[in-house]
Scaffold this motif. Structure first.
Motif, mmCIF file in Angstrom:
data_model
loop_
_atom_site.group_PDB
_atom_site.id
_atom_site.type_symbol
_atom_site.label_atom_id
_atom_site.label_comp_id
_atom_site.label_asym_id
_atom_site.label_seq_id
_atom_site.Cartn_x
_atom_site.Cartn_y
_atom_site.Cartn_z
ATOM 1 N N ALA A 1 0.814 -1.227 0.000
ATOM 2 C CA ALA A 1 0.000 0.000 0.000
ATOM 3 C C ALA A 1 0.843 1.272 0.000
ATOM 4 N N ALA A 2 2.164 1.137 0.073
ATOM 5 C CA ALA A 2 3.042 2.314 0.227
ATOM 6 C C ALA A 2 2.927 3.300 -0.935
ATOM 7 N N VAL A 3 2.476 2.820 -2.111
ATOM 8 C CA VAL A 3 2.440 3.691 -3.296
ATOM 9 C C VAL A 3 1.139 4.481 -3.420
ATOM 10 N N VAL A 4 0.158 4.239 -2.517
ATOM 11 C CA VAL A 4 -1.144 4.914 -2.659
ATOM 12 C C VAL A 4 -1.481 5.741 -1.419
ATOM 13 N N ASP A 5 -2.516 6.549 -1.561
ATOM 14 C CA ASP A 5 -2.964 7.423 -0.472
ATOM 15 C C ASP A 5 -3.374 6.580 0.748
ATOM 16 N N PRO A 6 -2.820 6.899 1.935
ATOM 17 C CA PRO A 6 -3.103 6.113 3.136
ATOM 18 C C PRO A 6 -4.580 6.061 3.527
ATOM 19 N N LYS A 7 -5.362 7.010 3.040
ATOM 20 C CA LYS A 7 -6.786 7.029 3.427
ATOM 21 C C LYS A 7 -7.531 5.788 2.924
ATOM 22 N N HIS A 8 -6.991 5.129 1.896
ATOM 23 C CA HIS A 8 -7.653 3.936 1.348
ATOM 24 C C HIS A 8 -7.309 2.660 2.120
ATOM 25 N N PHE A 9 -6.337 2.746 3.021
ATOM 26 C CA PHE A 9 -5.741 1.526 3.570
ATOM 27 C C PHE A 9 -6.757 0.600 4.247
ATOM 28 N N SER A 10 -7.543 1.133 5.170
ATOM 29 C CA SER A 10 -8.419 0.231 5.936
ATOM 30 C C SER A 10 -9.483 -0.405 5.045
ATOM 31 N N GLY A 11 -10.027 0.362 4.101
ATOM 32 C CA GLY A 11 -11.026 -0.196 3.173
ATOM 33 C C GLY A 11 -10.427 -1.268 2.287
ATOM 34 N N ASP A 12 -9.216 -1.000 1.776
ATOM 35 C CA ASP A 12 -8.556 -1.976 0.903
ATOM 36 C C ASP A 12 -8.163 -3.230 1.677
ATOM 37 N N LEU A 13 -7.755 -3.041 2.920
ATOM 38 C CA LEU A 13 -7.380 -4.178 3.771
ATOM 39 C C LEU A 13 -8.589 -5.094 3.977
ATOM 40 N N GLU A 14 -9.729 -4.478 4.232
ATOM 41 C CA GLU A 14 -10.956 -5.260 4.431
ATOM 42 C C GLU A 14 -11.286 -6.064 3.178
ATOM 43 N N LYS A 15 -11.072 -5.437 2.002
ATOM 44 C CA LYS A 15 -11.351 -6.117 0.724
ATOM 45 C C LYS A 15 -10.478 -7.358 0.551
ATOM 46 N N VAL A 16 -9.168 -7.213 0.801
ATOM 47 C CA VAL A 16 -8.283 -8.376 0.580
ATOM 48 C C VAL A 16 -8.523 -9.453 1.638
ATOM 49 N N PHE A 17 -8.914 -9.056 2.844
ATOM 50 C CA PHE A 17 -9.232 -10.047 3.874
ATOM 51 C C PHE A 17 -10.538 -10.786 3.550
ATOM 52 N N THR A 18 -11.467 -10.101 2.885
ATOM 53 C CA THR A 18 -12.709 -10.759 2.440
ATOM 54 C C THR A 18 -12.399 -11.747 1.323
ATOM 55 N N LEU A 19 -11.497 -11.330 0.441
ATOM 56 C CA LEU A 19 -11.095 -12.178 -0.689
ATOM 57 C C LEU A 19 -10.306 -13.395 -0.215
ATOM 58 N N PHE A 20 -9.407 -13.174 0.735
ATOM 59 C CA PHE A 20 -8.544 -14.237 1.274
ATOM 60 C C PHE A 20 -8.659 -14.275 2.804
ATOM 61 N N PRO A 21 -9.728 -14.881 3.334
ATOM 62 C CA PRO A 21 -9.943 -14.889 4.791
ATOM 63 C C PRO A 21 -8.771 -15.496 5.570
ATOM 64 N N ARG A 22 -8.041 -16.411 4.949
ATOM 65 C CA ARG A 22 -6.901 -17.050 5.598
ATOM 66 C C ARG A 22 -5.860 -16.015 6.033
ATOM 67 N N LEU A 23 -5.704 -14.978 5.223
ATOM 68 C CA LEU A 23 -4.715 -13.939 5.556
ATOM 69 C C LEU A 23 -5.130 -13.150 6.796
ATOM 70 N N LYS A 24 -6.427 -12.982 6.960
ATOM 71 C CA LYS A 24 -6.909 -12.277 8.154
ATOM 72 C C LYS A 24 -6.543 -13.069 9.408
ATOM 73 N N GLU A 25 -6.725 -14.397 9.319
ATOM 74 C CA GLU A 25 -6.372 -15.266 10.451
ATOM 75 C C GLU A 25 -4.870 -15.218 10.739
ATOM 76 N N ARG A 26 -4.071 -15.017 9.701
ATOM 77 C CA ARG A 26 -2.610 -15.085 9.835
ATOM 78 C C ARG A 26 -1.969 -13.704 9.873
ATOM 79 N N ARG A 27 -2.720 -12.668 10.117
ATOM 80 C CA ARG A 27 -2.233 -11.290 9.920
ATOM 81 C C ARG A 27 -0.957 -10.968 10.705
#
Length: 243
Positions: free
Chosen positions: A107-133
């Protein structure tokens, strides 16, 4: 597809390693909103084309245009700032960093304001990563590392996602999860994907269009469905597999 200029346009590209010709006059288009796959045997030049798009190595002849801009001679770090993200062959996550830290790097290349929303998206896509965060990247399974590599790329909010051999060495169930996630992103977000794959069956089922590469030359192109039904594709890439 569309009469307007492709998002990614490759014309007459020749790439060399020293005196060895790796790509021989490659032409290819990837339009906005498409999944395009490039299949071929190991050593055909698929990953070389992916790396040439990213500027390492640079094409000796021919051109690569992205969004109408000639990126053929641009340095890699400038190309990767143009809303292109790559999930490279062999995953190449940061093994000593946690899952969360890997995603922060993406996420370092984009505006930090998107971080939490984008994080939620990838965790929804790959729930395993949320468990292993909190887990270190290097302690994840191969499939989890591949999910992390793709998720890290997505955190950069790409318009074009380059995926190099995402199914390599993974169990069929994990491969299905990863390909389902790619299809979902394309369907819901309109993400444009260029996919390099040895797993021709899965790749062509997923793709809107495909190209076949043999010894650095594009030998066939068509819709995913057309290529899956071609006898020469079946014989070379699908025999013994599921089809």
């Amino acid at each position: 597809m569309s009469e307007k200029q492709p998002l990614l346009q490759i014309r007459g590209v020749e790439t060399y390693y020293g005196k060895i010709v790796a790509l021989r006059g490659v032409d290819m288009d990837v339009h906005e909103g498409e999944i395009v796959t490039l299949i071929g045997a190991n050593g055909a030049g698929k990953s070389t084309l992916m790396m040439t798009i990213c500027g390492t190595p640079q094409a000796r002849n021919g051109t690569v245009h992205y969004k109408g801009i000639d990126i053929t001679r641009m340095p890699t770090h400038e190309i990767m700032r143009m809303d292109i993200a790559q999930s490279p062959e062999g995953r190449r996550i940061f093994p000593r960093m946690s899952v969360m830290e890997n995603l922060q790097m993406g996420a370092a290349v984009v505006d930090p304001k998107h971080f939490s929303g984008d994080l939620e998206k990838v965790f929804t896509l790959f729930p395993r990563l949320k468990e292993r965060r909190e887990q270190r990247g290097g302690t994840l399974s191969g499939g989890e590392q591949q999910m992390l590599a793709i998720a890290r790329a997505l955190m950069g909010r790409p318009r074009l996602l380059l995926l190099d051999e995402p199914s390599l060495g993974l169990a069929p169930l994990i491969v299905k999860q990863i390909f389902d996630a790619i299809a979902e992103l394309n369907r819901t977000e309109g993400l444009t994907v260029f996919l390099v794959e040895q797993n021709a069956y899965h790749a062509l089922k997923l793709a809107h269009r495909g190209y076949v590469m043999v010894n650095g030359v594009i030998t066939m192109s068509g819709t995913g469905k057309e290529l899956l039904s071609r006898e020469e594709v079946k014989a070379a890439y699908l025999e013994g597999g599921r089809h």
